[in-house]
Scaffold this motif. Structure first.
Motif, PDB file in Angstrom:
ATOM      1  N   PRO A 126     -69.557 -45.457  10.146  1.00  0.00           N
ATOM      2  CA  PRO A 126     -68.118 -46.073  10.019  1.00  0.00           C
ATOM      3  C   PRO A 126     -67.290 -45.018   9.362  1.00  0.00           C
ATOM      4  O   PRO A 126     -67.636 -44.217   8.304  1.00  0.00           O
ATOM      5  N   TYR A 127     -66.045 -45.046   9.600  1.00  0.00           N
ATOM      6  CA  TYR A 127     -65.210 -44.377   9.066  1.00  0.00           C
ATOM      7  C   TYR A 127     -63.850 -44.827   9.029  1.00  0.00           C
ATOM      8  O   TYR A 127     -63.386 -45.970   9.831  1.00  0.00           O
ATOM      9  N   ASN A 128     -62.991 -44.623   8.044  1.00  0.00           N
ATOM     10  CA  ASN A 128     -61.411 -45.196   8.143  1.00  0.00           C
ATOM     11  C   ASN A 128     -60.489 -44.368   9.089  1.00  0.00           C
ATOM     12  O   ASN A 128     -59.847 -45.080   9.850  1.00  0.00           O
ATOM     13  N   ILE A 129     -60.402 -42.906   9.064  1.00  0.00           N
ATOM     14  CA  ILE A 129     -59.570 -42.413   9.852  1.00  0.00           C
ATOM     15  C   ILE A 129     -60.051 -41.090  10.432  1.00  0.00           C
ATOM     16  O   ILE A 129     -61.147 -40.536   9.894  1.00  0.00           O
ATOM     17  N   MET A 130     -59.953 -40.724  11.737  1.00  0.00           N
ATOM     18  CA  MET A 130     -60.279 -39.584  12.084  1.00  0.00           C
ATOM     19  C   MET A 130     -59.149 -38.735  12.407  1.00  0.00           C
ATOM     20  O   MET A 130     -58.305 -39.260  13.324  1.00  0.00           O
ATOM     21  N   PHE A 131     -59.309 -37.470  11.983  1.00  0.00           N
ATOM     22  CA  PHE A 131     -57.807 -36.559  12.436  1.00  0.00           C
ATOM     23  C   PHE A 131     -58.080 -35.326  12.663  1.00  0.00           C
ATOM     24  O   PHE A 131     -58.887 -34.512  12.068  1.00  0.00           O
ATOM     25  N   GLY A 132     -57.397 -34.773  13.784  1.00  0.00           N
ATOM     26  CA  GLY A 132     -57.759 -33.276  13.950  1.00  0.00           C
ATOM     27  C   GLY A 132     -57.745 -32.942  15.201  1.00  0.00           C
ATOM     28  O   GLY A 132     -57.847 -33.741  16.210  1.00  0.00           O
ATOM     29  N   PRO A 133     -57.632 -31.541  15.638  1.00  0.00           N
ATOM     30  CA  PRO A 133     -57.749 -31.171  17.044  1.00  0.00           C
ATOM     31  C   PRO A 133     -58.996 -31.491  17.992  1.00  0.00           C
ATOM     32  O   PRO A 133     -60.149 -31.355  17.263  1.00  0.00           O
ATOM     33  N   ASP A 134     -58.842 -31.490  19.243  1.00  0.00           N
ATOM     34  CA  ASP A 134     -60.186 -31.730  19.910  1.00  0.00           C
ATOM     35  C   ASP A 134     -59.746 -31.251  21.147  1.00  0.00           C
ATOM     36  O   ASP A 134     -59.014 -31.616  22.151  1.00  0.00           O
ATOM     37  N   ILE A 135     -60.607 -30.093  21.744  1.00  0.00           N
ATOM     38  CA  ILE A 135     -60.110 -29.417  23.017  1.00  0.00           C
ATOM     39  C   ILE A 135     -61.616 -29.372  23.698  1.00  0.00           C
ATOM     40  O   ILE A 135     -62.563 -29.062  23.360  1.00  0.00           O
ATOM     41  N   CYS A 136     -61.460 -29.759  25.130  1.00  0.00           N
ATOM     42  CA  CYS A 136     -62.446 -29.476  26.252  1.00  0.00           C
ATOM     43  C   CYS A 136     -61.678 -29.010  27.562  1.00  0.00           C
ATOM     44  O   CYS A 136     -61.124 -30.084  28.139  1.00  0.00           O
TER      45      CYS A 136
END
Length: 411
Positions: A126-136
């Protein structure tokens, strides 16, 4: 008495200092005492600390870099103390440098609640927030994901990340009133309300399941004109006709090939399928709108994003390694994060650009020198082959002369 109490409270509030819950620059080797590697898998990729191939300063540009291709990566570090999001801003800020010119991989951080074991932390934890770039490939986005009731909710907006090889700064601000802002390199890229830009809460209104469109409802705005008649002879014009310019091939044998028929071509006089013109429908009632009712599952008092956070974590997959993470801060002060950005990212940005330009020139010069070396080598090899061929020609001529001389002696 009430006035003095109010002023006292106001004075107390004004003296409450901003608090930093986590700060990481990777400028020294103590970082490894804060970050723990998960043992959930035995084939996680290894992180290393390096300023990379080009940088502003060899020490202050040091960051955490992925080092192995086609690997999962996992690290987790505790905040200095637990962060209660409810009554103050939550600010997460960090820099990402896709030095490898990334083709497919993540560059985000997860904000983790208490109770998650660092040794067993993994992608489903579990996590509260996921933040940041994702490139594919062509899919480039900045993730802003909030967890609510064990379900992860993605932002409905598309936020383009920095996807070149330079360092970019990512800032997420979540205010107590549940408004948010996303900045990249200090520029606002998205802002609004958590209730509007995520489908975290059920809709306030839903279509009434009991309502049905009346059977006699007419929703065709037009109808064929009953007075419009098809022109005479309209159906007598064929769509295709025999090509008048076609001739029977000379080698055509009717007995062998059958009776010859000219190929068909489109008939320029063909008018297509006839349809009567449309006129307004006198019985038209307009578009039927499904009535809505209050959603019984919607609760206006339901609280979202009032998290307690205890850790930060990397949980990544990268096809081509080389991403560098640096200058991470978690704070309850927007001003504190901005000041940290000013003394780190803003100072290093122009210096890194100059270093990248210099490296590009050096690589360009090296490539040109290599190409010239290859050209000279090829030229030398060609000349050597020409000389070798000329030498063989001379050898053949010499052998032929010897043969002729021998034949003359025999005569």
């Amino acid at each position: 008495m009430k006035i003095s109490t109010a002023f006292a409270a106001l004075g107390l509030a004004s003296t409450v200092a901003a608090e930093v819950y986590f700060k990481e620059t990777f400028d020294d080797d103590t970082w490894s005492t804060r970050w723990a590697a998960s043992k959930h898998r035995d084939d996680y990729g290894q992180f290393k600390v390096t300023p990379g191939k080009f940088y502003a300063d060899e020490k202050t540009s040091r960051g955490l870099q992925t080092s192995e291709n086609a690997r999962f990566y996992s690290l987790i570090a505790p905040l200095d103390k637990e962060f209660q999001h409810k009554d103050k801003p939550f600010v997460l800020q960090f820099s990402v440098k896709f030095e490898q010119n990334i083709d497919c991989g993540g560059g985000y951080l997860k904000v983790v609640p208490p109770g998650v074991d660092s040794a067993t932390f993994h992608g489903e934890s579990p996590y509260n927030i996921m933040f940041g770039p994702d490139i594919c490939g062509y899919d480039k986005k900045t993730h802003v994901i909030f967890s609510h009731k064990e379900k992860n909710h993605l932002i409905k907006k598309t936020i383009a990340p920095g996807s070149d090889q330079m360092t970019h700064l990512y800032t997420l601000i979540v205010n107590p009133d549940k408004t948010y802002k996303v900045e990249i390199d200090g520029e606002e890229k998205a802002a609004g309300s958590l209730a509007e830009d995520w489908d975290i809460l059920p809709a306030k209104k839903i279509k009434d399941p009991e309502a049905k469109k009346p059977a006699d409802w007419v929703d065709d705005a037009t109808i064929p004109d009953p007075e419009d008649k098809k022109p005479e002879g309209y159906d007598d014009i064929p769509e295709y006709i025999a090509d008048p310019d076609a001739t029977k091939p000379e080698d055509w044998d009717d007995d062998m090939d059958g009776e010859w028929e000219a190929p068909k071509i489109s008939n320029v006089e063909f008018k297509g399928e006839w349809k009567p013109k449309q006129i307004p429908n006198p019985a038209y009632k307009g578009v039927w709108i499904h009535p809505e009712i209050d959603n019984p599952e919607y609760d206006a008092s339901e609280v979202i994003a009032d998290y307690t956070s205890a850790s930060l974590a990397f949980d990544l997959w990268q096809v081509k390694a080389g991403t560098i993470f640096d200058d991470i801060i978690v704070t309850d002060s927007i001003e504190e994060a901005a000041a940290f950005a000013k003394e780190t990212y803003e100072v290093k940005k122009p210096l890194e650009k100059a270093a990248k330009d210099k490296l590009d020139e050096e690589e360009k010069a090296a490539a040109a020198a290599k190409a010239e070396e290859a050209r000279l080598k090829a030229e030398a090899e060609a000349k050597a082959k020409e000389a070798e061929a000329a030498e063989k020609v001379e050898e053949v001529k010499s052998e032929e002369a010897e043969v002729k001389e021998h034949e003359k002696d025999e005569l």
